[in-house]
Design a protein around this motif. Structure first.
Motif, PDB file in Angstrom:
ATOM      1  N   VAL A  12       0.671  -1.241  -0.089  1.00 54.26           N
ATOM      2  CA  VAL A  12       0.055  -0.017   0.101  1.00 54.26           C
ATOM      3  C   VAL A  12       1.079   1.169   0.052  1.00 54.26           C
ATOM      4  O   VAL A  12       1.706   1.511   1.002  1.00 54.26           O
ATOM      5  N   THR A  14       1.212   5.622  -0.132  1.00 53.58           N
ATOM      6  CA  THR A  14       0.268   6.685   0.194  1.00 53.58           C
ATOM      7  C   THR A  14       1.029   7.717  -0.084  1.00 53.58           C
ATOM      8  O   THR A  14       2.246   8.010  -0.499  1.00 53.58           O
ATOM      9  N   SER A  15       0.140   8.788  -0.346  1.00 49.73           N
ATOM     10  CA  SER A  15       0.667  10.249  -0.715  1.00 49.73           C
ATOM     11  C   SER A  15      -0.308  11.279  -0.319  1.00 49.73           C
ATOM     12  O   SER A  15      -1.581  11.249  -0.369  1.00 49.73           O
ATOM     13  N   ALA A  22       1.256   8.081  -4.892  1.00 49.00           N
ATOM     14  CA  ALA A  22       1.516   7.100  -3.827  1.00 49.00           C
ATOM     15  C   ALA A  22       2.183   5.683  -4.714  1.00 49.00           C
ATOM     16  O   ALA A  22       2.781   4.924  -3.802  1.00 49.00           O
ATOM     17  N   GLY A  47      -8.761   6.831   0.077  1.00 48.02           N
ATOM     18  CA  GLY A  47      -8.251   7.966   0.483  1.00 48.02           C
ATOM     19  C   GLY A  47      -8.849   8.351   1.940  1.00 48.02           C
ATOM     20  O   GLY A  47      -9.785   7.807   2.379  1.00 48.02           O
ATOM     21  N   SER A  48      -8.300   9.542   2.496  1.00 43.27           N
ATOM     22  CA  SER A  48      -8.913  10.111   3.648  1.00 43.27           C
ATOM     23  C   SER A  48      -9.327  11.596   3.448  1.00 43.27           C
ATOM     24  O   SER A  48      -8.987  12.095   2.485  1.00 43.27           O
ATOM     25  N   GLU A  56      -5.358  12.512   2.153  1.00 45.94           N
ATOM     26  CA  GLU A  56      -4.229  11.489   1.708  1.00 45.94           C
ATOM     27  C   GLU A  56      -5.006  10.417   0.575  1.00 45.94           C
ATOM     28  O   GLU A  56      -5.950  10.155   0.603  1.00 45.94           O
ATOM     29  N   GLN A  58      -4.364   6.688  -0.762  1.00 44.50           N
ATOM     30  CA  GLN A  58      -3.937   5.209  -0.653  1.00 44.50           C
ATOM     31  C   GLN A  58      -4.245   4.386  -1.636  1.00 44.50           C
ATOM     32  O   GLN A  58      -5.181   4.246  -2.256  1.00 44.50           O
ATOM     33  N   THR A  60      -3.495   0.436  -3.027  1.00 38.35           N
ATOM     34  CA  THR A  60      -3.323  -1.127  -2.886  1.00 38.35           C
ATOM     35  C   THR A  60      -2.986  -1.483  -4.150  1.00 38.35           C
ATOM     36  O   THR A  60      -3.595  -1.464  -5.276  1.00 38.35           O
TER      37      THR A  60
END
Length: 69
Positions: A12, A14-15, A22, A47-48, A56, A58, A60
């Motif tokens: 995974v 992230t960025s 990411a 993401g968040s 963020e 994410q 996978t």
């Protein structure tokens, strides 16, 4: 023998900036530990969110690395 054998590993990345970043972060980090990385497949993007804004990304993904012959 002319065929190749690959193994998959799931990571995974992230960025805070983008999906592409990411992906690049995951590949660059994994390439420091795994030899013969040849390809990747994105399985999931998520993401968040905070206060109505994306904070963020994410990703996978499966990385394919080739076994030495």
């Amino acid at each position: 023998m002319s065929g190749k054998v690959y193994r998959l590993t799931t990571v995974v990345g992230t960025s805070d900036d983008s999906v592409g970043d990411a992906i690049r972060t995951a590949v660059k980090t994994a390439s420091g530990s795994i030899r013969n990385l040849d390809w990747f497949v994105v399985d999931e993007i998520r993401g968040s969110i905070k206060d109505g804004d994306v904070t963020e990304f994410q990703v996978t993904m499966n990385l394919g690395f080739r076994y030495d012959n």
